[in-house]
Design an enzyme around this catalytic site. Structure first.
Site, PDB file in Angstrom:
ATOM      1  CG  ASP A  72      95.642 -13.891 167.093  1.00  0.00           C
ATOM      2  OD1 ASP A  72      95.016 -13.745 166.034  1.00  0.00           O
ATOM      3  OD2 ASP A  72      95.170 -14.484 168.078  1.00  0.00           O
ATOM      4  NE  ARG A 127     100.261 -19.346 161.323  1.00  0.00           N
ATOM      5  CZ  ARG A 127     100.214 -19.766 160.058  1.00  0.00           C
ATOM      6  NH1 ARG A 127      99.138 -20.445 159.637  1.00  0.00           N
ATOM      7  NH2 ARG A 127     101.193 -19.529 159.221  1.00  0.00           N
ATOM      8  CG  ASN A 177     105.661 -11.836 168.733  1.00  0.00           C
ATOM      9  OD1 ASN A 177     105.094 -12.625 167.977  1.00  0.00           O
ATOM     10  ND2 ASN A 177     105.428 -11.814 170.037  1.00  0.00           N
ATOM     11  CB  VAL A 178     108.009  -8.051 163.459  1.00  0.00           C
ATOM     12  CG1 VAL A 178     108.511  -9.320 162.798  1.00  0.00           C
ATOM     13  CG2 VAL A 178     106.530  -7.817 163.114  1.00  0.00           C
ATOM     14  CG  HIS A 223     109.563 -14.442 161.976  1.00  0.00           C
ATOM     15  ND1 HIS A 223     108.279 -14.915 162.166  1.00  0.00           N
ATOM     16  CD2 HIS A 223     110.315 -15.533 161.672  1.00  0.00           C
ATOM     17  CE1 HIS A 223     108.253 -16.225 161.974  1.00  0.00           C
ATOM     18  NE2 HIS A 223     109.489 -16.629 161.681  1.00  0.00           N
ATOM     19  CB  SER A 267      99.491 -21.808 166.467  1.00  0.00           C
ATOM     20  OG  SER A 267     100.040 -21.078 165.378  1.00  0.00           O
ATOM     21  CG  ASN A 306      98.738 -21.024 171.571  1.00  0.00           C
ATOM     22  OD1 ASN A 306      99.001 -19.826 171.493  1.00  0.00           O
ATOM     23  ND2 ASN A 306      98.169 -21.687 170.589  1.00  0.00           N
ATOM     24  CD  GLN A 323      94.422 -20.806 167.445  1.00  0.00           C
ATOM     25  OE1 GLN A 323      95.555 -20.358 167.290  1.00  0.00           O
ATOM     26  NE2 GLN A 323      93.503 -20.787 166.492  1.00  0.00           N
TER      27      GLN A 323
END
Length: 436
Positions: A86, A88, A138-139, A157, A234, A268, A270
């Site tokens: 990931d 972050r 996501n790419v 993105h 996040s 998530n 976080q």
């Protein structure tokens, strides 16, 4: 350090390679490396059931609201189970870069990554009618690989494997990564009819605006959804991070305020700044939660079967011949899923091998041979080829046999199943589970 790493593994870089191709002077924004929170097992069980009930309720005829269905918003966290780092997290790409550390290790090349259980369950939820749209930052192309229809997916993105015609807009999804970002020309051209337009990569750089069509569709679908479900994000990069909140806003229909606010669910590891606006927050891995959701909804997780294609070109000349194995879309592009090819030759009369030696071809897959070395009396030569798939593929080598002409050029196309991944046996069966 990052530049050296990128050059060394230009086609097998996962999210690291994508990150290295972006503008390195840009501010990535937001916070990095926040601690992960792991909810207790019993809380995850309860919350997964609550999420399943929300999903089921979203399409229930007894729900008296103009809102209908769910929109799922996905971030890099759902691809961690695929072996893709990931950005972050405590060991994320941006986190390590900010700390002056080398890129995180990638356990799989991005071009051979298989969808996670979460990807497959999302696609199944769409097919079942529970989910009206998937919005992804996501790419990695894993939503498309899961079988999700393009009209049900907003890739805000971009996509590392896609290129689009600047003339007619047709999009092509390849089996190899594009090596540029920022909508640069790829050197290929559109083959849709007589178009011939130039193709451009479809990955945003930091300064690029989000694609208008996808952004408006994501906002519209979220506005009308009964629930927005955030998985593995996040929620820090605008404007994408604010789109799920559209579901929680009161809206007007036929001039009357709708008294029903939509629900926001965040899954998530976080904490996020949007947690206080959510009806349900689950701190757990997406796969852990979504497997239980699938059980509650009696949803079968479909297996993933990857099929790849290539071309074999037989090119004779006066004194020699060449065998070229090339990418199905572009002769100059790599074949990332292919490791090597073993070649042997035999006479067409008795099929006796002309040599006990095997020619092992590595990329680029080209073999030249002098015709004077061939003790054959007619214009045919039998070529025996064994295709060995690259690391990350699950299937065994496949052998093909072809009678090649020594006087005319030929091209043969082959199709292979290279990866099969089953998810049901990984699912933790529990007869005590309560279906909703």
């Amino acid at each position: 350090l990052w530049a050296r790493h990128t050059v060394r593994a230009r086609y097998a870089m996962s999210s690291v390679g994508y990150a290295a191709r972006l503008n390195q002077d840009a501010d990535v924004g937001g916070t990095l490396g926040e601690p992960e929170i792991w909810d207790a097992e019993d809380k995850v069980e309860r919350d997964a059931l609550a999420l399943a009930l929300i999903i089921k309720e979203s399409v229930s005829s007894s729900t008296h609201t103009a809102r209908h269905g769910c929109v799922i918003h996905t971030g890099a966290g759902i691809s961690r189970a695929c072996g893709i780092p990931d950005f972050r997290g405590p060991d994320g790409v941006w986190t390590r870069k900010a700390r002056g550390l080398p890129p995180p290790e990638c356990s799989i090349a991005l071009d051979r990554a298989a969808p996670s259980a979460t990807h497959q369950i999302i696609a199944a939820l769409v097919r079942r009618g529970y989910v009206r749209q998937v919005v992804s930052c996501n790419v990695d192309c894993l939503h498309i690989k899961s079988g999700l229809a393009s009209d049900k997916l907003c890739e805000l993105h971009g996509n590392c494997f896609a290129e689009r015609c600047e003339t007619c807009g047709k999009e092509y999804v390849r089996d190899f990564e594009q090596l540029t970002v920022g909508f640069q020309l790829t050197g290929r051209h559109c083959v849709d009819g007589a178009c011939g337009g130039r193709l451009r990569d479809q990955v945003l750089d930091w300064d690029d605006a989000l694609p208008e069509v996808e952004l408006k569709r994501a906002e519209r679908e979220s506005t009308h959804a009964y629930a927005s479900i955030v998985l593995g994000s996040s929620l820090q990069i605008k404007p994408a991070c604010d789109i799920p909140l559209r579901t929680t806003h009161l809206k007007r229909r036929r001039g009357v305020d709708d008294k029903y606010r939509g629900k926001l669910v965040i899954v998530n590891l976080q904490a996020t700044v949007k947690d206080k606006k959510a009806s349900l927050v689950i701190h757990a891995e997406s796969d852990r939660v979504m497997r239980r959701v699938a059980q509650h909804l009696r949803l079968r997780i479909p297996e993933y079967i990857r099929v790849d294609r290539l071309r074999v070109k037989y090119e004779p000349s006066v004194a020699s011949f060449a065998i070229r194995v090339v990418n199905i879309d572009d002769e100059d592009a790599p074949i990332p899923w292919l490791d090597r090819i073993d070649l042997r030759f035999s006479s067409p009369q008795d099929d006796v091998l002309l040599s006990s030696e095997t020619v092992a071809l590595k990329s680029p897959f080209v073999h030249h041979m002098q015709q004077l070395q061939l003790p054959v009396t007619d214009a045919l030569l039998v070529v025996h080829m064994t295709f060995h798939f690259a690391e990350g593929c699950t299937e065994r080598p496949v052998s093909k046999r072809h009678s090649m002409s020594l006087v005319k050029t030929e091209e043969v196309r082959y199709e292979f199943t290279t990866i099969v991944k089953r998810y049901e046996q990984e699912n933790e069966e529990d007869d005590g589970q309560v279906s909703c």
